[in-house]
Write an enzyme that holds these catalytic residues in place. Structure first.
Site, PDB file in Angstrom:
ATOM      1  N   ASP A  13     -17.386  44.131  -0.828  1.00 28.65           N
ATOM      2  CA  ASP A  13     -16.732  44.488  -2.092  1.00 28.65           C
ATOM      3  C   ASP A  13     -15.255  44.105  -1.995  1.00 28.65           C
ATOM      4  O   ASP A  13     -14.609  44.337  -0.974  1.00 28.65           O
ATOM      5  CB  ASP A  13     -16.891  45.993  -2.362  1.00 28.65           C
ATOM      6  CG  ASP A  13     -16.549  46.348  -3.797  1.00 28.65           C
ATOM      7  OD1 ASP A  13     -17.457  46.763  -4.541  1.00 28.65           O
ATOM      8  OD2 ASP A  13     -15.355  46.218  -4.183  1.00 28.65           O
TER       9      ASP A  13
ATOM     10  N   ASN B  74     -24.616  52.159  -9.930  1.00 33.51           N
ATOM     11  CA  ASN B  74     -24.132  52.708 -11.186  1.00 33.51           C
ATOM     12  C   ASN B  74     -24.872  52.029 -12.331  1.00 33.51           C
ATOM     13  O   ASN B  74     -25.122  50.820 -12.283  1.00 33.51           O
ATOM     14  CB  ASN B  74     -22.624  52.475 -11.323  1.00 33.51           C
ATOM     15  CG  ASN B  74     -21.832  53.206 -10.251  1.00 33.51           C
ATOM     16  OD1 ASN B  74     -22.190  54.316  -9.859  1.00 33.51           O
ATOM     17  ND2 ASN B  74     -20.770  52.589  -9.763  1.00 33.51           N
TER      18      ASN B  74
ATOM     19  N   GLY C  16     -20.701  54.400 -15.029  1.00 33.88           N
ATOM     20  CA  GLY C  16     -19.515  53.734 -14.497  1.00 33.88           C
ATOM     21  C   GLY C  16     -19.767  52.311 -14.033  1.00 33.88           C
ATOM     22  O   GLY C  16     -19.041  51.795 -13.188  1.00 33.88           O
TER      23      GLY C  16
ATOM     24  N   HIS D 250     -26.339  45.869  -8.769  1.00 30.14           N
ATOM     25  CA  HIS D 250     -25.808  45.831  -7.402  1.00 30.14           C
ATOM     26  C   HIS D 250     -25.898  47.211  -6.785  1.00 30.14           C
ATOM     27  O   HIS D 250     -25.714  48.219  -7.463  1.00 30.14           O
ATOM     28  CB  HIS D 250     -24.359  45.329  -7.381  1.00 30.14           C
ATOM     29  CG  HIS D 250     -23.444  46.039  -8.329  1.00 30.14           C
ATOM     30  ND1 HIS D 250     -23.418  45.772  -9.691  1.00 30.14           N
ATOM     31  CD2 HIS D 250     -22.525  47.008  -8.130  1.00 30.14           C
ATOM     32  CE1 HIS D 250     -22.525  46.550 -10.267  1.00 30.14           C
ATOM     33  NE2 HIS D 250     -21.971  47.314  -9.345  1.00 30.14           N
TER      34      HIS D 250
ATOM     35  N   HIS E 193     -24.181  49.518  -3.989  1.00 29.08           N
ATOM     36  CA  HIS E 193     -23.048  49.723  -3.087  1.00 29.08           C
ATOM     37  C   HIS E 193     -23.603  50.319  -1.793  1.00 29.08           C
ATOM     38  O   HIS E 193     -24.341  51.310  -1.837  1.00 29.08           O
ATOM     39  CB  HIS E 193     -22.064  50.735  -3.685  1.00 29.08           C
ATOM     40  CG  HIS E 193     -21.435  50.326  -4.983  1.00 29.08           C
ATOM     41  ND1 HIS E 193     -20.183  49.770  -5.060  1.00 29.08           N
ATOM     42  CD2 HIS E 193     -21.891  50.405  -6.263  1.00 29.08           C
ATOM     43  CE1 HIS E 193     -19.881  49.533  -6.331  1.00 29.08           C
ATOM     44  NE2 HIS E 193     -20.904  49.909  -7.080  1.00 29.08           N
TER      45      HIS E 193
HETATM   46  P1  AMP Z   1     -19.578  48.923 -10.498  1.00 26.07           P
HETATM   47  O1  AMP Z   1     -18.395  49.720 -10.996  1.00 26.07           O
HETATM   48  O2  AMP Z   1     -20.675  49.771  -9.938  1.00 26.07           O
HETATM   49  O3  AMP Z   1     -20.062  47.945 -11.542  1.00 26.07           O
HETATM   50  O4  AMP Z   1     -19.043  48.101  -9.253  1.00 26.07           O
HETATM   51  C1  AMP Z   1     -18.547  46.815  -9.351  1.00 26.07           C
HETATM   52  C2  AMP Z   1     -17.948  46.500  -8.014  1.00 26.07           C
HETATM   53  O5  AMP Z   1     -17.784  45.097  -7.919  1.00 26.07           O
HETATM   54  C3  AMP Z   1     -16.588  47.133  -7.762  1.00 26.07           C
HETATM   55  O6  AMP Z   1     -16.647  47.952  -6.592  1.00 26.07           O
HETATM   56  C4  AMP Z   1     -15.658  45.934  -7.584  1.00 26.07           C
HETATM   57  O7  AMP Z   1     -14.669  46.153  -6.604  1.00 26.07           O
HETATM   58  C5  AMP Z   1     -16.632  44.850  -7.163  1.00 26.07           C
HETATM   59  N1  AMP Z   1     -16.235  43.479  -7.457  1.00 26.07           N
HETATM   60  C6  AMP Z   1     -15.817  42.979  -8.653  1.00 26.07           C
HETATM   61  N2  AMP Z   1     -15.583  41.668  -8.551  1.00 26.07           N
HETATM   62  C7  AMP Z   1     -15.861  41.321  -7.281  1.00 26.07           C
HETATM   63  C8  AMP Z   1     -15.809  40.088  -6.551  1.00 26.07           C
HETATM   64  N3  AMP Z   1     -15.417  38.939  -7.122  1.00 26.07           N
HETATM   65  N4  AMP Z   1     -16.157  40.104  -5.240  1.00 26.07           N
HETATM   66  C9  AMP Z   1     -16.548  41.249  -4.652  1.00 26.07           C
HETATM   67  N5  AMP Z   1     -16.622  42.442  -5.281  1.00 26.07           N
HETATM   68  C10 AMP Z   1     -16.275  42.468  -6.573  1.00 26.07           C
END
Ligand code: AMP
Ligand code: ZN
Length: 118
Positions: A28, A82, A88, A95, A97
């Protein structure tokens, strides 16, 4: 095309830690724990609410393998997905986490800094 589909196609860079034909694991960009990995299916699925049982049955051992490769399996870790606005979800590509490397507070995903947790 969504940002995670672009990562799958190598159109934008990412720090990949594990990959197979169907799934991808990468760091991330804004970690909320000492270890914070995102695991995605390569095919675009909007969220957990739309995912098939077939993808879930494949991604489960893949997540377990990621956790093992990062030595999270001994002390434990957390898997979160999420879903939608109230969940959120910011990136509309399913994805998971995978968080670990310290004892995680329940609220850490929204407010803590990873370095304070070690
Ligand atoms: P969510 O809020 O569950 O949709 O999580 C999206 C996640 O994607 C967040 O933790 C961001 O930090 C991560 N994220 C967004 N863009 C990128 C990227 N280009 N590379 C890696 N992680 C990313
Ligand atoms: Zn996508």
């Amino acid at each position: 095309m969504c940002i995670f589909c672009k990562i799958v196609k190598r159109e934008i860079p990412s720090n990949i830690i594990l990959e197979n034909e169907d799934f991808l694991a990468f760091h991330d960009i804004n970690p909320k724990a000492p270890v914070h990995i995102l695991v995605i299916p390569k095919v675009h699925v909007e969220s957990f609410h739309e995912v098939s049982g077939e993808i879930m049955s494949g991604i489960t051992p893949f997540i377990q393998k990621v956790a093992k490769e990062l030595s999270l399996d001994k002390n434990g870790y957390r898997v979160i997905t999420n879903i939608g606005e109230d969940g959120g979800q910011e990136v509309k590509h399913l994805h998971f986490h995978v968080l670990g490397g310290a004892k995680l507070a329940w609220s850490h995903l929204s407010d803590a800094h990873p370095k304070e947790m070690i």
